[in-house]
Design a protein around this motif. Structure first.
Motif, PDB file in Angstrom:
ATOM      1  N   ASN A 120      -2.949  -8.031   2.364  1.00  0.00           N
ATOM      2  CA  ASN A 120      -2.718  -6.913   1.862  1.00  0.00           C
ATOM      3  C   ASN A 120      -3.836  -5.930   1.734  1.00  0.00           C
ATOM      4  O   ASN A 120      -4.615  -6.080   0.757  1.00  0.00           O
ATOM      5  N   ASN A 121      -4.275  -5.005   2.537  1.00  0.00           N
ATOM      6  CA  ASN A 121      -5.505  -4.064   2.423  1.00  0.00           C
ATOM      7  C   ASN A 121      -5.028  -2.668   2.360  1.00  0.00           C
ATOM      8  O   ASN A 121      -5.893  -1.943   2.598  1.00  0.00           O
ATOM      9  N   VAL A 122      -4.215  -2.520   1.480  1.00  0.00           N
ATOM     10  CA  VAL A 122      -3.450  -1.200   1.355  1.00  0.00           C
ATOM     11  C   VAL A 122      -4.728  -0.344   0.390  1.00  0.00           C
ATOM     12  O   VAL A 122      -5.278  -0.809  -0.374  1.00  0.00           O
ATOM     13  N   ILE A 123      -4.449   1.056   0.715  1.00  0.00           N
ATOM     14  CA  ILE A 123      -5.119   1.735  -0.169  1.00  0.00           C
ATOM     15  C   ILE A 123      -4.529   1.624  -1.659  1.00  0.00           C
ATOM     16  O   ILE A 123      -3.298   1.838  -1.863  1.00  0.00           O
ATOM     17  N   GLN A 124      -5.310   1.609  -2.728  1.00  0.00           N
ATOM     18  CA  GLN A 124      -4.945   1.195  -4.152  1.00  0.00           C
ATOM     19  C   GLN A 124      -4.823   2.631  -5.044  1.00  0.00           C
ATOM     20  O   GLN A 124      -5.656   3.321  -4.737  1.00  0.00           O
ATOM     21  N   SER A 125      -3.618   2.884  -5.599  1.00  0.00           N
ATOM     22  CA  SER A 125      -3.538   4.207  -6.237  1.00  0.00           C
ATOM     23  C   SER A 125      -3.476   4.014  -7.810  1.00  0.00           C
ATOM     24  O   SER A 125      -3.088   3.002  -8.262  1.00  0.00           O
ATOM     25  N   TRP A 126      -4.433   4.631  -8.641  1.00  0.00           N
ATOM     26  CA  TRP A 126      -4.279   4.563 -10.161  1.00  0.00           C
ATOM     27  C   TRP A 126      -3.839   5.810 -10.344  1.00  0.00           C
ATOM     28  O   TRP A 126      -4.526   6.997 -10.330  1.00  0.00           O
ATOM     29  N   GLN A 127      -2.850   6.198 -11.490  1.00  0.00           N
ATOM     30  CA  GLN A 127      -2.514   7.197 -11.926  1.00  0.00           C
ATOM     31  C   GLN A 127      -3.047   7.441 -13.379  1.00  0.00           C
ATOM     32  O   GLN A 127      -2.978   6.673 -14.199  1.00  0.00           O
ATOM     33  N   ILE A 128      -3.654   8.709 -13.564  1.00  0.00           N
ATOM     34  CA  ILE A 128      -4.183   8.833 -14.797  1.00  0.00           C
ATOM     35  C   ILE A 128      -2.978   9.721 -15.658  1.00  0.00           C
ATOM     36  O   ILE A 128      -2.896  10.993 -15.153  1.00  0.00           O
ATOM     37  N   ALA A 129      -2.689   9.411 -16.870  1.00  0.00           N
ATOM     38  CA  ALA A 129      -1.652  10.156 -17.535  1.00  0.00           C
ATOM     39  C   ALA A 129      -2.389  11.153 -18.446  1.00  0.00           C
ATOM     40  O   ALA A 129      -3.653  11.245 -18.638  1.00  0.00           O
ATOM     41  N   GLY A 130      -1.838  12.464 -18.899  1.00  0.00           N
ATOM     42  CA  GLY A 130      -2.136  13.319 -19.616  1.00  0.00           C
ATOM     43  C   GLY A 130      -3.198  12.804 -20.857  1.00  0.00           C
ATOM     44  O   GLY A 130      -4.212  13.410 -21.338  1.00  0.00           O
ATOM     45  N   ASN A 131      -2.739  11.699 -21.353  1.00  0.00           N
ATOM     46  CA  ASN A 131      -3.379  11.164 -22.578  1.00  0.00           C
ATOM     47  C   ASN A 131      -4.545  10.266 -21.967  1.00  0.00           C
ATOM     48  O   ASN A 131      -4.968   9.512 -22.911  1.00  0.00           O
ATOM     49  N   GLY A 132      -4.919  10.174 -20.931  1.00  0.00           N
ATOM     50  CA  GLY A 132      -6.055   9.474 -20.325  1.00  0.00           C
ATOM     51  C   GLY A 132      -5.806   8.037 -19.904  1.00  0.00           C
ATOM     52  O   GLY A 132      -6.765   7.186 -19.363  1.00  0.00           O
ATOM     53  N   GLU A 133      -4.504   7.296 -20.314  1.00  0.00           N
ATOM     54  CA  GLU A 133      -4.266   6.180 -19.862  1.00  0.00           C
ATOM     55  C   GLU A 133      -4.130   6.065 -18.191  1.00  0.00           C
ATOM     56  O   GLU A 133      -3.460   6.918 -17.645  1.00  0.00           O
ATOM     57  N   VAL A 134      -4.476   4.664 -17.670  1.00  0.00           N
ATOM     58  CA  VAL A 134      -4.487   4.594 -16.612  1.00  0.00           C
ATOM     59  C   VAL A 134      -3.522   3.536 -15.767  1.00  0.00           C
ATOM     60  O   VAL A 134      -3.548   2.595 -16.597  1.00  0.00           O
ATOM     61  N   PHE A 135      -2.628   3.954 -14.941  1.00  0.00           N
ATOM     62  CA  PHE A 135      -1.489   3.003 -14.400  1.00  0.00           C
ATOM     63  C   PHE A 135      -1.696   2.528 -13.247  1.00  0.00           C
ATOM     64  O   PHE A 135      -2.100   3.578 -12.340  1.00  0.00           O
ATOM     65  N   ASN A 136      -1.070   1.411 -12.679  1.00  0.00           N
ATOM     66  CA  ASN A 136      -1.060   1.069 -11.357  1.00  0.00           C
ATOM     67  C   ASN A 136       0.196   1.799 -10.715  1.00  0.00           C
ATOM     68  O   ASN A 136       1.233   1.357 -11.324  1.00  0.00           O
ATOM     69  N   VAL A 137       0.064   2.368  -9.864  1.00  0.00           N
ATOM     70  CA  VAL A 137       1.276   2.817  -8.964  1.00  0.00           C
ATOM     71  C   VAL A 137       1.192   2.797  -7.805  1.00  0.00           C
ATOM     72  O   VAL A 137       0.121   2.533  -7.445  1.00  0.00           O
ATOM     73  N   GLN A 138       2.373   3.113  -7.157  1.00  0.00           N
ATOM     74  CA  GLN A 138       2.302   3.055  -5.593  1.00  0.00           C
ATOM     75  C   GLN A 138       2.650   4.296  -4.977  1.00  0.00           C
ATOM     76  O   GLN A 138       3.665   5.012  -5.622  1.00  0.00           O
ATOM     77  N   VAL A 139       1.941   5.079  -4.016  1.00  0.00           N
ATOM     78  CA  VAL A 139       2.238   6.400  -3.549  1.00  0.00           C
ATOM     79  C   VAL A 139       2.519   5.956  -2.106  1.00  0.00           C
ATOM     80  O   VAL A 139       1.846   5.456  -1.529  1.00  0.00           O
ATOM     81  N   SER A 140       3.586   6.524  -1.656  1.00  0.00           N
ATOM     82  CA  SER A 140       4.032   6.236  -0.106  1.00  0.00           C
ATOM     83  C   SER A 140       3.490   7.247   0.681  1.00  0.00           C
ATOM     84  O   SER A 140       2.952   8.345   0.283  1.00  0.00           O
TER      85      SER A 140
END
Ligand SMILES: Nc1nc2c(c(=O)[nH]1)N[C@H]1C(S)=C(S)[C@@H](COP(=O)(O)O)O[C@H]1N2
Ligand SMILES: [Mo]
Length: 455
Positions: free
Chosen positions: A435-455
């Motif tokens: 799996n060599n997909v592009i990784q997405s990190w979501q930054i929330a308004g309070n600065g916390e960073v989450f692993n998410v998937q964007v299609s």
């Protein structure tokens, strides 16, 4: 887009490193990487106070405290006035006690099966491209051993004029080379095929490391035994552990850049990484980098051993299995900021990450801060080497609004790292490996960073 399906509370408190095997209430209550986080918090508070006092704005205003009135720099601490300790008594040097949370760790998403083990490299805490030996990821199908190098032997046999058995001393008399290469397990990022499954870059991408390896080119040993170049098409590599790990390797690779290595970042290999001898197969998935290497056989067809028939094969959308997918395709990931970290207020941040390709050099890395709508070039840091990690950096001013960070690498063959839509169109979503997909990190308004998937 789906947020991480972990239990409420777990993710919000997940600091950049946390204990996965013992995720107790105690750990949750304390927040595991307490020291590092509060350190960051403290300096941020001091910095915001300084900004407020100076009424300053602009690029670096939020990143350092004004000198005046800053306690920690004005008051001389004890260590500036007393006698330090002697170093000799320490023996082999260890990291600072303040860095003790940076460890390789088992994934919260995996169960350990008997002596088989895998622990992930803390990519979020590393700089540059070299992995320190004590933080290198490890993967063992049957546990690790600390093998006596005086007893260890390597046999080269098969389609050669004369089969030979080498001691380590014998091998070290050959002309040696040192080369920097990445090693990535074919199962790296394997948990993410369905949806965002693990919280931090340590677990999404941490079966990845990069070292300077020292050893003798396999080609020299094959020539030393008089390899039959007309007939030879493959070599088999076998390890001396209980897994009897055996992998078929193309003769093209074997005669090109494969190394029979004893050195790792300037010292002998660590036991966890195959001491005293391992195969280095640049660009090829980790499983072929046979540790505790004891035998090389030259042959004219693939062996189809258990390891290559049962594991590291790719289930394709049409139900067929793809075998011998040895090359690790071009891939990249942002390591900071990344899942589980927290941005400490608006302003400038250095987005930093790693890019690599099993087919050659990294040519370009683009970064998006809006989930892939727009892209800009990242700066590649030298050295940029073949089949090696390349560090990239990107200036970013965070406006405090939600954002989605991504990186996309292009290698010297022109291959572009795919997004999920592109990857799934070819590979489906029932695979584990490669799996060599592009990784997405979501930054929330309070600065916390989450692993998410964007299609
Ligand atoms: N002898 C032996 N070699 C081995 C293995 C093993 O279990 N035994 N695991 C393989 C796998 S699956 C990988 S990904 C790499 C991991 O190398 P590392 O543990 O040095 O990171 O070693 C490979 N070589
Ligand atoms: Mo692996």
């Amino acid at each position: 887009m789906s947020k991480l399906p972990l239990k409420e509370g777990r993710l919000l408190r997940a600091p950049e490193n946390f204990l996965s095997s013992d995720f107790s209430a105690e750990v949750l209550k304390k927040g595991f990487d307490e020291e590092r986080r509060s350190f960051l918090r403290r300096s941020f508070l001091a910095a915001s106070a300084a900004v407020a006092a100076a009424g300053a704005s602009g690029l670096h205003s939020n990143q350092a405290a004004a000198a005046e009135g800053e306690e920690a720099i004005m008051a001389l601490p004890a260590h500036t006035k007393g006698l330090g300790q002697a170093v000799a008594a320490l023996g082999y040097g260890q990291p600072s006690q303040f860095e003790k949370n940076l460890q390789r760790r088992e994934s919260p998403g995996l169960n350990r099966v008997s002596a088989a083990s895998v622990s992930f490299c803390p990519l979020q805490g590393l700089f540059g491209i070299i992995t320190p030996n004590g933080l290198h990821f490890e993967r063992h199908h049957q546990g690790w051993w600390d093998i006596d190098p005086r007893q260890h032997r390597l046999m080269v046999m098969g389609l050669v004029k004369q089969a030979k058995v080498y001691t380590l001393d014998d091998l070290m008399r050959f002309p040696s080379i040192s080369r920097i290469h990445f090693i990535e397990c074919g199962a790296n990022t394997g948990m993410e095929w369905g949806n965002a499954a693990v919280p931090t870059v340590q677990y999404t991408h941490g079966m990845l490391s990069c070292c300077e390896y020292t050893g003798v080119p396999l080609k020299l040993l094959l020539e030393d035994c008089g390899i039959d170049l007309k007939a030879a098409r493959y070599v088999l590599a076998e390890g001396a552990d209980g897994a009897s790990l055996t992998r078929t390797i193309n003769i093209e690779n074997a005669l090109d850049d494969v190394i029979v290595a004893w050195g790792m970042n300037g010292e002998m290999l660590r036991p966890e990484n195959g001491y005293p001898l391992r195969l280095v197969v640049p660009g090829v998935q980790g499983v072929s980098w046979v540790k505790y290497l004891r035998r090389i056989e030259v042959g004219d067809q693939p062996w189809f051993t258990r390891e290559e028939v049962l594991h590291y094969v790719d289930l394709m959308p049409d139900g067929r299995q793809r075998q011998f997918t040895s090359i690790q395709e071009c891939k990249s990931v942002i390591t900071s900021p990344s899942g589980g970290q927290v941005l400490l207020g608006q302003g400038t941040f250095n987005i930093s990450g790693l890019a690599w390709s099993g087919r050659g050099k990294i040519r370009q890395v683009d970064v998006s801060v809006d989930g892939g709508n727009t892209w800009r070039n990242a700066r590649l840091q030298t050295p940029i080497l073949d089949k090696c990690l390349t560090r990239f950096n990107f200036d970013w001013v965070w406006d405090g609004k939600p954002a989605i960070l991504q990186s996309r690498a292009i290698d010297s063959t022109g291959y572009v790292q795919p997004n999920y839509r592109q990857l799934r169109a070819v590979r489906g979503s029932r695979s584990i490996y490669h799996n060599n997909v592009i990784q997405s990190w979501q930054i929330a308004g309070n600065g916390e960073v989450f692993n998410v998937q964007v299609s």
